[in-house]
Design an enzyme around this catalytic site. Structure first.
Site: not given
Length: 325
Positions: A25, A29, A32, A141
């Site tokens: 995926g 930035y 993966v 997050d």
């Protein structure tokens, strides 16, 4: 990724003992990949950050902090950090592979979790976050996209891009730093973050945990983030349970309401481990970790009453200072 770029990535990884595998995926930035680490004879995830696409502040502040903090964290409910490699154009981060994917994808495909599964996952989230907070670190997050599943469908907390050391110890002085920077996703941050006031990031993480639990058991986010003014009103009002949520136990609903509440009455992580709904799923109470942690969750008004945000907290594991927000 274009074939030429894949060849460059593969070449760099080969030099360090990795064999490039399948594409997993991408984000704003990074891309993966799965890779095979020959020395350990195991598969890992490789996060390839493209410097030309990243903002300067991310490369100079957030990324180094993420790597430094993530390397220091070791827990069964956290994705393990293995290694980072930097070249002129890219940064390669080698991480534990979570073959079960994101919890959010699981909910999208299968709908809400039954309470037994939600309880298992939420208890594991609490175990991981208790450990992180005990180290003086905040995630900032937390969301379902950042909760991954291993091969046994156990929770693994990931993505420490906004993490920060917010509780420090210098000699006999222990202090908690309020945050002022907006971090995270609108649907998961608490109202005090949207209001732009200095906030306790430990309590902010707890709110995000409440959003996660609500979404696990209902299949939907508790608040509509398509309009910020409406979102803030909904947050201040609190989550609503309708007739569609009849299958959710009163104990689970009560816990969610205690978490998604005003900052002055919001649960702490130690509170979560004592709640009667959680006790049904508790595998182990991390007593040593939880000892002394209540002071981390003071609301900003009470922190200001102390000499510059100085309180007694935790196990005293953290040394040094962290000034950048």
């Amino acid at each position: 990724m274009a074939n030429s770029q894949a060849k460059v990535v593969s070449s760099i990884l080969e030099r360090h003992g990795y064999e490039l595998g399948r594409y997993l995926g991408k984000g704003a930035y990074a891309i993966v990949w799965e890779a095979y680490f020959k020395k350990w004879k195991t598969n890992v995830a490789v996060k390839v950050l493209l410097k030309e696409k990243a903002e300067t502040e991310f490369l100079t502040k957030f990324l180094p902090r993420e790597i430094q903090v993530w390397k220091s964290l070791k827990h069964s409910n956290l994705i393990s950090f293995y290694q980072s490699i930097e070249t002129t154009n890219r940064v390669y981060i080698m991480l534990e592979l979570a073959p079960g994917g994101e919890v959010m994808d699981r909910i999208r495909m299968r709908g809400p979790c039954d309470e037994r599964l939600a309880g298992k996952w939420f208890e594991q989230l609490c175990q991981g976050m208790a450990y992180i907070h005990s180290r003086g670190v905040v995630h900032r997050d937390l969301k379902l996209e950042n909760l991954l599943l291993d091969e046994n469908e156990n929770i693994k907390i990931s993505d420490f891009g906004f993490c920060k050391v917010s509780a420090t110890e210098t000699g006999s002085v222990r202090s908690i730093q309020l945050s002022e920077t907006y971090c995270g996703s609108y649907a998961y941050v608490p109202p005090e973050v949207l209001q732009g006031t200095p906030y306790n990031p430990f309590l902010s993480d707890v709110w995000s945990m409440g959003v996660i639990l609500f979404t696990m058991v209902t299949g939907k986010l508790p608040f509509d983030d398509s309009n910020l003014r409406r979102l803030l009103k909904q947050m201040l009002r609190g989550p609503i349970f309708t007739n569609r949520h009849r299958a959710i136990s009163p104990e689970c609903k009560e816990l969610i309401l205690k978490i998604l509440s005003h900052v002055t009455s919001r649960c702490s992580v130690p509170d979560l481990f004592s709640h009667h709904w959680m006790l049904s799923f508790l595998t182990e109470r991390p007593a040593e970790i939880l000892s002394g942690m209540d002071a981390l969750y003071l609301p900003p008004s009470k922190l200001r009453q102390q000499r510059p945000s100085i309180v007694s907290w935790g196990m005293g594991r953290n040394k040094g200072r962290e000034s950048a927000d």
